[in-house]
Structures are given as structure tokens and as C-alpha cells.
Scaffold this motif. Structure first.
Motif, short mmCIF file in Angstrom:
data_model
loop_
_atom_site.label_atom_id
_atom_site.label_comp_id
_atom_site.label_asym_id
_atom_site.label_seq_id
_atom_site.Cartn_x
_atom_site.Cartn_y
_atom_site.Cartn_z
N GLN A 99 23.68 -12.38 -39.61
CA GLN A 99 22.18 -12.89 -39.41
C GLN A 99 21.30 -13.18 -40.79
O GLN A 99 21.51 -11.96 -41.45
CB GLN A 99 21.19 -12.14 -38.41
CG GLN A 99 21.96 -11.97 -37.22
CD GLN A 99 20.74 -10.91 -36.22
OE1 GLN A 99 19.60 -11.02 -36.05
NE2 GLN A 99 21.71 -9.95 -35.63
N VAL A 100 20.94 -14.31 -40.93
CA VAL A 100 20.08 -14.46 -42.37
C VAL A 100 18.93 -14.99 -41.86
O VAL A 100 18.75 -16.19 -41.26
CB VAL A 100 20.81 -15.65 -43.21
CG1 VAL A 100 20.13 -15.61 -44.39
CG2 VAL A 100 22.17 -14.87 -43.67
N THR A 101 17.74 -14.80 -42.39
CA THR A 101 16.44 -14.99 -42.03
C THR A 101 15.80 -15.56 -43.44
O THR A 101 15.86 -14.53 -44.26
CB THR A 101 15.50 -14.17 -41.50
OG1 THR A 101 16.21 -13.55 -40.21
CG2 THR A 101 14.25 -14.51 -41.04
N SER A 102 15.00 -16.54 -43.44
CA SER A 102 14.50 -16.94 -44.79
C SER A 102 13.16 -17.38 -44.50
O SER A 102 12.55 -17.87 -43.61
CB SER A 102 15.36 -17.99 -45.03
OG SER A 102 14.66 -18.59 -46.42
N THR A 103 12.09 -17.17 -45.43
CA THR A 103 11.08 -17.63 -45.47
C THR A 103 10.82 -19.06 -45.59
O THR A 103 9.62 -19.89 -45.20
CB THR A 103 9.80 -16.96 -46.46
OG1 THR A 103 10.18 -17.21 -47.77
CG2 THR A 103 9.80 -15.33 -46.20
#
Length: 114
Positions: A99-103
Motif C-alpha cells: 500500500q502506498v499513500t502520498s500527500t
């Protein structure tokens, strides 16, 4: 105005639209990656997976090199539940969830490339 945190430090009080992403330049991408896998893999294996994910974040999602923030969660086999044939893809006991979360948002083409 500041509010005292539980550590005793003062921190600024922010309202809607004034959080961390409101004060950072739009070009700043601070990605967070979570990798979940079956427990028992060697430290070298886990490091290699983290390196591959991080390189993809830098190369494809265009995050700054050096903004690495990866968490690896190891699970007993009976705590990582998945369908080995979901959507027609075969999955082995070496299944990894990433899982990759970015602003910052990314275009659909970029997400699919990643």
C-alpha cells in the motif's frame, strides 16, 4: 496561537485547509509505503522488497529520493487472508500486499504504471 501537546511542546493550532499539506509546497510528495507479508522472511529479503518499492516510488511516482518511509508488517499465515485465485491471478504463499499513500495526487496512468 499554540496548543501544548502531551509531550509538553507547543504546537500551532491549525484550522481546515491549514494542515501539513497546506503549508508544504505542492511539489513535495511525502510517500508512505506499507508492506505486509507472511512472517519468517530474512532481513535481506525484507530489505530487498522495501528497496524495490522505494525505487518504484522514486522512479514512477516521482517522489524525492531520500524521502523513504516504509513499514513492513509480518503476519502469521492465518492472519494474512487472501484468495489465491482472485481476479484470475494466481497467488502463492509468498503473497505480498503493498500500500502506498502520498500527500500529492497522481494521475491514473501513473498509478497503473506503479
Amino acid at each position: 496561537m499554540c496548543r501544548r501537546s502531551t509531550t509538553g511542546r507547543e504546537r500551532p493550532v491549525v484550522g481546515p485547509g491549514q494542515g501539513p499539506t497546506a503549508i508544504l509546497p505542492e511539489a513535495v510528495i511525502m510517500p508512505f509505503a506499507r508492506i505486509d507479508l507472511i512472517a519468517g522472511k530474512s532481513p535481506e529479503y525484507r530489505a530487498a522488497v522495501a528497496d524495490i518499492v522505494d525505487q518504484g516510488i522514486v522512479d514512477i511516482l516521482e517522489a524525492p529520493d531520500g524521502d523513504r518511509f516504509v513499514v513492513i508488517g509480518e503476519h502469521k499465515a492465518d492472519n494474512l487472508l487472501y484468495d489465491p485465485q482472485c481476479l484470475g491471478f494466481g497467488r502463492s504463499p509468498n503473497f505480498i500486499s503493498i500500500q502506498v499513500t502520498s500527500t500529492a495526487g497522481n494521475k491514473n496512468e501513473t498509478k497503473f504504471a506503479f
